[in-house]
Every structure is written in C-alpha cells, then in structure tokens.
Design a protein around this motif. Structure first.
Motif, PDB file in Angstrom:
ATOM      1  N   ASP A  16      12.153   4.907  12.117  1.00 36.92           N
ATOM      2  CA  ASP A  16      11.626   3.587  11.740  1.00 36.92           C
ATOM      3  C   ASP A  16      10.436   3.717  10.789  1.00 36.92           C
ATOM      4  OD1 ASP A  16      13.528   2.498  13.313  1.00 36.92           O
ATOM      5  OD2 ASP A  16      12.194   1.842  14.923  1.00 36.92           O
ATOM      6  N   THR A  17       9.543   4.664  11.099  1.00 30.30           N
ATOM      7  CA  THR A  17       8.371   4.838  10.240  1.00 30.30           C
ATOM      8  C   THR A  17       8.775   5.372   8.870  1.00 30.30           C
ATOM      9  OG1 THR A  17       7.042   5.259  12.211  1.00 30.30           O
ATOM     10  CG2 THR A  17       6.098   5.902  10.099  1.00 30.30           C
ATOM     11  N   ALA A  18       9.731   6.286   8.855  1.00 29.57           N
ATOM     12  CA  ALA A  18      10.231   6.789   7.573  1.00 29.57           C
ATOM     13  C   ALA A  18      10.814   5.659   6.738  1.00 29.57           C
ATOM     14  CB  ALA A  18      11.280   7.880   7.812  1.00 29.57           C
ATOM     15  N   GLN A  19      11.568   4.793   7.390  1.00 36.42           N
ATOM     16  CA  GLN A  19      12.171   3.656   6.673  1.00 36.42           C
ATOM     17  C   GLN A  19      11.109   2.684   6.174  1.00 36.42           C
ATOM     18  OE1 GLN A  19      15.001   2.299   9.594  1.00 36.42           O
ATOM     19  NE2 GLN A  19      16.614   3.708   8.875  1.00 36.42           N
ATOM     20  N   ALA A  20      10.047   2.504   6.943  1.00 37.36           N
ATOM     21  CA  ALA A  20       8.970   1.609   6.507  1.00 37.36           C
ATOM     22  C   ALA A  20       8.290   2.148   5.250  1.00 37.36           C
ATOM     23  CB  ALA A  20       7.953   1.439   7.629  1.00 37.36           C
ATOM     24  N   ILE A  21       8.215   3.461   5.143  1.00 36.62           N
ATOM     25  CA  ILE A  21       7.614   4.065   3.949  1.00 36.62           C
ATOM     26  C   ILE A  21       8.545   3.903   2.749  1.00 36.62           C
ATOM     27  CG2 ILE A  21       6.930   6.254   2.912  1.00 36.62           C
ATOM     28  CD1 ILE A  21       5.906   7.026   5.758  1.00 36.62           C
ATOM     29  N   ILE A  22       9.835   4.117   2.957  1.00 36.39           N
ATOM     30  CA  ILE A  22      10.815   3.950   1.877  1.00 36.39           C
ATOM     31  C   ILE A  22      10.810   2.518   1.353  1.00 36.39           C
ATOM     32  CG2 ILE A  22      13.253   4.054   1.262  1.00 36.39           C
ATOM     33  CD1 ILE A  22      11.757   6.706   1.948  1.00 36.39           C
ATOM     34  N   SER A  23      10.771   1.568   2.262  1.00 40.30           N
ATOM     35  CA  SER A  23      10.857   0.164   1.870  1.00 40.30           C
ATOM     36  C   SER A  23       9.561  -0.331   1.224  1.00 40.30           C
ATOM     37  CB  SER A  23      11.167  -0.704   3.090  1.00 40.30           C
ATOM     38  OG  SER A  23      10.044  -0.765   3.941  1.00 40.30           O
ATOM     39  N   GLY A  24       8.490   0.446   1.352  1.00 36.78           N
ATOM     40  CA  GLY A  24       7.212   0.009   0.807  1.00 36.78           C
ATOM     41  C   GLY A  24       6.397  -0.824   1.777  1.00 36.78           C
ATOM     42  N   GLU A  25       6.974  -1.071   2.936  1.00 35.72           N
ATOM     43  CA  GLU A  25       6.263  -1.835   3.953  1.00 35.72           C
ATOM     44  C   GLU A  25       5.001  -1.100   4.406  1.00 35.72           C
ATOM     45  OE1 GLU A  25       7.158  -3.562   8.451  1.00 35.72           O
ATOM     46  OE2 GLU A  25       8.759  -2.608   7.312  1.00 35.72           O
ATOM     47  N   LEU A  26       5.094   0.226   4.390  1.00 41.61           N
ATOM     48  CA  LEU A  26       3.942   1.068   4.725  1.00 41.61           C
ATOM     49  C   LEU A  26       3.614   1.926   3.500  1.00 41.61           C
ATOM     50  CD1 LEU A  26       1.967   2.042   6.911  1.00 41.61           C
ATOM     51  CD2 LEU A  26       3.674   3.713   7.610  1.00 41.61           C
ATOM     52  N   SER A  27       2.447   1.702   2.902  1.00 42.55           N
ATOM     53  CA  SER A  27       2.065   2.417   1.681  1.00 42.55           C
ATOM     54  C   SER A  27       1.073   3.525   1.989  1.00 42.55           C
ATOM     55  CB  SER A  27       1.452   1.443   0.676  1.00 42.55           C
ATOM     56  OG  SER A  27       0.811   2.179  -0.360  1.00 42.55           O
ATOM     57  N   LEU A  28       1.493   4.775   1.761  1.00 44.82           N
ATOM     58  CA  LEU A  28       0.620   5.910   2.038  1.00 44.82           C
ATOM     59  C   LEU A  28      -0.518   5.985   1.023  1.00 44.82           C
ATOM     60  CD1 LEU A  28       3.185   8.697   3.019  1.00 44.82           C
ATOM     61  CD2 LEU A  28       2.081   6.970   4.440  1.00 44.82           C
ATOM     62  N   THR A  29      -0.226   5.626  -0.215  1.00 44.08           N
ATOM     63  CA  THR A  29      -1.270   5.715  -1.248  1.00 44.08           C
ATOM     64  C   THR A  29      -2.389   4.705  -0.988  1.00 44.08           C
ATOM     65  OG1 THR A  29       0.082   4.274  -2.624  1.00 44.08           O
ATOM     66  CG2 THR A  29       0.198   6.631  -3.075  1.00 44.08           C
ATOM     67  N   SER A  30      -2.031   3.518  -0.516  1.00 43.93           N
ATOM     68  CA  SER A  30      -3.096   2.562  -0.235  1.00 43.93           C
ATOM     69  C   SER A  30      -3.825   2.923   1.051  1.00 43.93           C
ATOM     70  CB  SER A  30      -2.545   1.141  -0.166  1.00 43.93           C
ATOM     71  OG  SER A  30      -1.635   1.023   0.905  1.00 43.93           O
ATOM     72  N   MET A  31      -3.106   3.545   1.989  1.00 41.47           N
ATOM     73  CA  MET A  31      -3.760   3.944   3.229  1.00 41.47           C
ATOM     74  C   MET A  31      -4.856   4.976   2.978  1.00 41.47           C
ATOM     75  SD  MET A  31      -2.119   5.338   6.773  1.00 41.47           S
ATOM     76  CE  MET A  31      -1.065   3.926   6.798  1.00 41.47           C
ATOM     77  N   ARG A  32      -4.655   5.828   1.982  1.00 40.58           N
ATOM     78  CA  ARG A  32      -5.661   6.850   1.666  1.00 40.58           C
ATOM     79  C   ARG A  32      -6.961   6.237   1.163  1.00 40.58           C
ATOM     80  NH1 ARG A  32      -0.952   9.253  -0.580  1.00 40.58           N
ATOM     81  NH2 ARG A  32      -0.186  10.979   0.689  1.00 40.58           N
ATOM     82  N   GLN A  33      -6.886   5.005   0.682  1.00 38.83           N
ATOM     83  CA  GLN A  33      -8.080   4.340   0.151  1.00 38.83           C
ATOM     84  C   GLN A  33      -8.802   3.530   1.224  1.00 38.83           C
ATOM     85  OE1 GLN A  33      -8.709   5.312  -2.908  1.00 38.83           O
ATOM     86  NE2 GLN A  33      -6.709   6.352  -2.920  1.00 38.83           N
ATOM     87  N   MET A  34      -8.168   3.387   2.384  1.00 38.61           N
ATOM     88  CA  MET A  34      -8.722   2.490   3.401  1.00 38.61           C
ATOM     89  C   MET A  34      -9.857   3.139   4.188  1.00 38.61           C
ATOM     90  SD  MET A  34      -5.280   0.835   5.064  1.00 38.61           S
ATOM     91  CE  MET A  34      -4.104  -0.081   4.069  1.00 38.61           C
ATOM     92  N   SER A  35     -10.676   2.294   4.799  1.00 39.64           N
ATOM     93  CA  SER A  35     -11.678   2.752   5.751  1.00 39.64           C
ATOM     94  C   SER A  35     -10.966   3.214   7.026  1.00 39.64           C
ATOM     95  CB  SER A  35     -12.637   1.612   6.097  1.00 39.64           C
ATOM     96  OG  SER A  35     -11.951   0.629   6.854  1.00 39.64           O
ATOM     97  N   TYR A  36     -11.744   3.866   7.901  1.00 39.58           N
ATOM     98  CA  TYR A  36     -11.190   4.309   9.176  1.00 39.58           C
ATOM     99  C   TYR A  36     -10.575   3.144   9.945  1.00 39.58           C
ATOM    100  CZ  TYR A  36     -11.358   5.493  14.171  1.00 39.58           C
ATOM    101  OH  TYR A  36     -11.071   5.655  15.489  1.00 39.58           O
ATOM    102  N   THR A  37     -11.320   2.077  10.076  1.00 45.83           N
ATOM    103  CA  THR A  37     -10.842   0.931  10.854  1.00 45.83           C
ATOM    104  C   THR A  37      -9.577   0.328  10.262  1.00 45.83           C
ATOM    105  OG1 THR A  37     -13.154   0.464  11.366  1.00 45.83           O
ATOM    106  CG2 THR A  37     -11.555  -1.238  11.912  1.00 45.83           C
ATOM    107  N   GLU A  38      -9.554   0.201   8.943  1.00 44.92           N
ATOM    108  CA  GLU A  38      -8.387  -0.382   8.276  1.00 44.92           C
ATOM    109  C   GLU A  38      -7.160   0.502   8.435  1.00 44.92           C
ATOM    110  OE1 GLU A  38     -10.675  -2.652   4.568  1.00 44.92           O
ATOM    111  OE2 GLU A  38     -10.095  -0.552   4.387  1.00 44.92           O
ATOM    112  N   ALA A  39      -7.342   1.803   8.207  1.00 39.23           N
ATOM    113  CA  ALA A  39      -6.206   2.730   8.290  1.00 39.23           C
ATOM    114  C   ALA A  39      -5.642   2.772   9.699  1.00 39.23           C
ATOM    115  CB  ALA A  39      -6.643   4.123   7.844  1.00 39.23           C
ATOM    116  N   LYS A  40      -6.538   2.811  10.675  1.00 37.90           N
ATOM    117  CA  LYS A  40      -6.098   2.863  12.071  1.00 37.90           C
ATOM    118  C   LYS A  40      -5.312   1.612  12.441  1.00 37.90           C
ATOM    119  CE  LYS A  40      -7.948   3.474  16.739  1.00 37.90           C
ATOM    120  NZ  LYS A  40      -9.151   3.841  17.529  1.00 37.90           N
ATOM    121  N   GLN A  41      -5.807   0.471  12.001  1.00 36.50           N
ATOM    122  CA  GLN A  41      -5.143  -0.794  12.287  1.00 36.50           C
ATOM    123  C   GLN A  41      -3.756  -0.836  11.654  1.00 36.50           C
ATOM    124  OE1 GLN A  41      -7.491  -4.182  11.005  1.00 36.50           O
ATOM    125  NE2 GLN A  41      -7.154  -5.183  12.975  1.00 36.50           N
ATOM    126  N   GLU A  42      -3.688  -0.335  10.422  1.00 37.21           N
ATOM    127  CA  GLU A  42      -2.413  -0.325   9.708  1.00 37.21           C
ATOM    128  C   GLU A  42      -1.396   0.584  10.418  1.00 37.21           C
ATOM    129  OE1 GLU A  42      -1.780  -2.226   7.269  1.00 37.21           O
ATOM    130  OE2 GLU A  42       0.174  -1.460   6.654  1.00 37.21           O
TER     131      GLU A  42
END
Length: 297
Positions: free
Chosen positions: A177-203
């Motif tokens: 499911d997580t792999a599919q979320a990354i493929i679909s763009g629902e979960l963006s790894l590049t934007s997660m790298r820019q997030m604060s700790y709290t934001e990334a954890k929440q995501e």
DNA sequence: TTCCAGGAGAGAG
DNA sequence: CTCTCTCATGGA
C-alpha cells in the motif's frame, strides 16, 4: 579506493551494528552493505575510512555523500555532552563512543521499518535480504554479491504470495500500500525531505501500517530529526527501569525523555538502545546506582 | 508448547 | 481517551 581522512569521534562498528540499518554485514574487520543501489565496502583504520564502491563514483560527490550518510558532518561530541546528564549515561556514552545515527535512503527506511513491527532484528534482516534477492538488482564488488533494495514500482505490483514467500507475514499489504501511495504521488518523498519533524511524522503516520514508533524511526534514521524518539519494547523497558522506576505509558515516557535529554533525545535513545543489547547486566544494582550521580563528560 | 521480537489497527469500554 | 486482542513468522 576512496579514503576519508581525519574522521574523529567515529566508530564504524557501533554505527553499523546498532540496529538502525539492516543491510550491513561484517567480514573480519570490513563492512559490506548496500546503499542506494551500490555495494559499499568500508573499513576503519584509526581516523581514516577506506571505502570501495561497486559504482564508478565521482570523488567530488562521493566523499560528501558518505560523510552525510555516516553523519560525520554533525558535531556529535557536542550532542553527547548535551545528553550526558548522569553517571549512567556517562558510562553508556563512553562505552559506545563514536556511534553515529545514519542518514539512510528514505524509501528503504520506510519499507524496512514497516517490516520491523512486532519482529526481531535477525528476521527483519532476512526479510529485507530475500525481498532484495527476489525483486532487486544483482550487484558485485570484489567477489561480494548482494542485491539492491527494490523500488516502490516493483513492490507496488508484486503479488501478495511473492511478498509472503519473502517472510513479510501480515505486513505485506502495509508494504505494498505504501509503495502504491508513492507511485501514485499521494505520498511525496521529495516534499517529505523538506518537512519539519512534526510535519514529516504526521504525514507518515497517516499511512496504513505506520504508527508513531515506525514514523519516529524513519524521522530519526533517514531524515535526521534528532528530536524523534522511537519507543519500542526496549526503550519502554529502559526508561521504566532506569528513570521512572514504575510502569509508564508511552506518553509519559516521551514527556520525561524530552524534558530530560532535550532536542537531541534521538541520539540518547540510540546509545541506550544499543548499550542494553551490548551489556546484559545493564539493569543490575551497580548500574542503577549510577543514575543518581551527576556526571560531566 | 509457549514466549518473544525496534507495533499497528480495530473494537470495546 | 485507554485497554485488549489479533495479525505472520521463526528462533529460543
């Protein structure tokens, strides 16, 4: 062969053997591991690291990359002084001096710690190795063979049977499911790298199969957020035994730990976690008496 | 055989 | 909100 010079306050052994990465294997005094699609071979001689790669690396990029991966660029001695609050921590830090928290590749870290839940380290290593052998690409370096960690694309389309055959158990669907979320763009790894700790954890935590503990592992072992505190059965046991001296909820442990160790609580956590695995007598009377004593490093 | 492992989710209260 | 139960797997 690449050399990294003047690597002070660094222990390759403790860094690679402390349960934060599942991909390193020691052969004599040399470590072989797979990092972002290549085999790395690393050995330490005093303050010099000898590194070989299965890729043809451009030296100008490779050395800074390794220094970041191994967290050599961070002023860890300063961090350790900051969490050296008692004689127990003094002993822990002294024993494991030089251990660093890796900055690992994000997707592999997400996948690895999804697989880690309710599981033990040797079995986690086996699952990741089998997934790589089945779905990754074959790599070779100096007679050492290994496989890259499979991309989200590959795991997103894997059959459940194939994942189960690797030993993933009930975590197979979480992984896919997580792999599919990354493929679909629902979960963006590049934007997660820019997030604060709290934001990334929440995501992370909104994903099915990622709870607070796994999210904290990802934040700490990949994204470099030292305020992250993964509370597994060991960390819970450690804080209940050493500091709180009673049964405690995760919320109580988190509150105490952050107050006591501050913003770099993740480093304190990693030193404690590995220390109790290295020293079976970590909770004996001799050790417990150290908690009350103040200490300066 | 039962217990444990770098837990999370669903359901009950 | 907290407590409890279940989930797949293999080693001790």
């Amino acid at each position: 062969m690449t050399q990294i010079q003047n690597v002070t306050d660094f222990s390759l052994k403790y860094t690679l053997e402390s349960g934060q990465s599942f991909r390193w294997e020691r052969v004599d005094n040399t470590y072989y591991g797979v990092v972002e699609g290549r085999i790395l071979k690393i050995s330490q001689e005093g303050t010099t690291l000898h590194v070989e790669s299965s890729l043809d690396e451009a030296e100008a990029d490779f050395v800074p990359y390794l220094r970041h991966y191994l967290d050599i660029v961070r002023d860890v001695p300063k961090i350790l002084v900051g969490v050296n609050n008692d004689a127990y921590m003094h002993r822990v830090i002294k024993k494991l001096w030089g251990m660093r928290i890796l900055n690992q590749e994000l997707w592999e870290t997400i996948a690895s710690f999804i697989l880690s839940q309710n599981n033990n380290v040797p079995r986690i290593r086996g699952i990741i190795r089998r997934l790589s052998e089945r779905f990754g690409e074959r790599l070779m370096l100096a007679g050492y063979m290994a496989y890259s960690f499979p991309s989200p694309d590959v795991l997103a389309t894997a059959t459940e049977d194939a994942l189960l055959a690797c030993g993933t158990g009930y975590r197979a669907n979480y992984l896919r499911d997580t792999a599919q979320a990354i493929i679909s763009g629902e979960l963006s790894l590049t934007s997660m790298r820019q997030m604060s700790y709290t934001e990334a954890k929440q995501e992370l935590i909104r994903r099915n199969g990622i709870g607070e503990k796994v999210a904290d592992c990802i934040c700490l072992f990949s994204l470099g957020h030292l305020a992250a505190l993964p509370i597994d059965v060991w960390i819970k046991r450690i804080f209940e035994t050493l500091y709180l001296r009673r049964r405690a909820t995760h919320r109580e442990i988190r509150e105490f730990a952050h107050n006591y160790f501050g913003d770099s609580v993740g480093y304190a956590q990693q030193y404690l976690f590995h220390y109790v695995h290295e020293c079976p007598n970590w909770a004996d009377a001799d050790h417990l008496s150290l908690i009350e004593m103040k200490s300066l490093l």
